[in-house]
Write an enzyme that holds these catalytic residues in place. Sequence first.
Site, mmCIF file in Angstrom:
data_model
loop_
_atom_site.group_PDB
_atom_site.id
_atom_site.type_symbol
_atom_site.label_atom_id
_atom_site.label_comp_id
_atom_site.label_asym_id
_atom_site.label_seq_id
_atom_site.Cartn_x
_atom_site.Cartn_y
_atom_site.Cartn_z
ATOM 1 N N GLY A 87 45.415 41.728 45.925
ATOM 2 C CA GLY A 87 44.730 41.420 44.676
ATOM 3 C C GLY A 87 43.440 42.184 44.457
ATOM 4 O O GLY A 87 42.785 42.005 43.434
ATOM 5 N N HIS A 88 43.042 43.037 45.382
ATOM 6 C CA HIS A 88 41.736 43.719 45.291
ATOM 7 C C HIS A 88 41.914 45.202 45.518
ATOM 8 O O HIS A 88 41.583 45.694 46.589
ATOM 9 C CB HIS A 88 40.773 43.131 46.321
ATOM 10 C CG HIS A 88 39.329 43.384 46.033
ATOM 11 N ND1 HIS A 88 38.678 44.522 46.443
ATOM 12 C CD2 HIS A 88 38.405 42.643 45.389
ATOM 13 C CE1 HIS A 88 37.407 44.453 46.084
ATOM 14 N NE2 HIS A 88 37.223 43.325 45.439
ATOM 15 N N PHE A 89 42.363 45.971 44.746
ATOM 16 C CA PHE A 89 42.892 45.764 43.407
ATOM 17 C C PHE A 89 44.271 46.403 43.376
ATOM 18 O O PHE A 89 44.443 47.486 43.941
ATOM 19 C CB PHE A 89 41.983 46.415 42.364
ATOM 20 C CG PHE A 89 40.614 45.821 42.301
ATOM 21 C CD1 PHE A 89 40.401 44.644 41.598
ATOM 22 C CD2 PHE A 89 39.557 46.405 42.961
ATOM 23 C CE1 PHE A 89 39.125 44.097 41.533
ATOM 24 C CE2 PHE A 89 38.292 45.864 42.903
ATOM 25 C CZ PHE A 89 38.070 44.704 42.197
ATOM 26 N N LEU A 114 40.672 48.448 47.279
ATOM 27 C CA LEU A 114 39.311 48.624 47.778
ATOM 28 C C LEU A 114 38.980 47.467 48.710
ATOM 29 O O LEU A 114 39.258 46.307 48.389
ATOM 30 C CB LEU A 114 38.298 48.637 46.631
ATOM 31 C CG LEU A 114 38.419 49.751 45.594
ATOM 32 C CD1 LEU A 114 37.429 49.519 44.458
ATOM 33 C CD2 LEU A 114 38.197 51.105 46.239
#
Length: 152
Positions: free
Chosen positions: A57-59, A64
């Site tokens: 989820g990041h990203f 990252l």
Amino acid sequence: MSASSTAHSPLMSSEQIMNLLPHRYPFALVDRVLEHEPGKRAVAIKNITLNEPQFQGHFPGRPLMPGVLIVEAMAQVGGLIVTQMPDLPKGLFVFAGIDGVRFRRPVVPGDQLRITCELLSLKRQRFGKVRAQATVDGELVCSGELMFSLVD
């Protein structure tokens, strides 16, 4: 004089690190210890891989490493400094504060964080402060001072 290792023989194995730190997957963020002076300083690495759960989820499409996880990795290396100090009471040390933390470049899968921590102070055997920095390929990624406290 500090104890150190070569790239092929870590000063501490992952098993030894797990015996010293309470963190487990997905929050075990120290892969290898390169240098260690109990009560003074430690240098360790964290290999960043695409398989880590935060990258879902990041990203999506542009993974990252979250800054808070970089700071957590630095704190865990700081924890290695105090875990083998014979005069300290046993217990769980947790974050008590963060000062002057700055992020200077993104960290992405494939990077290897080299984390250096130095003990600045220890008060009443319960409160401490470390200076920490993380680099990738010699380039500064993150730095700051981290405070910790012993939880009874």
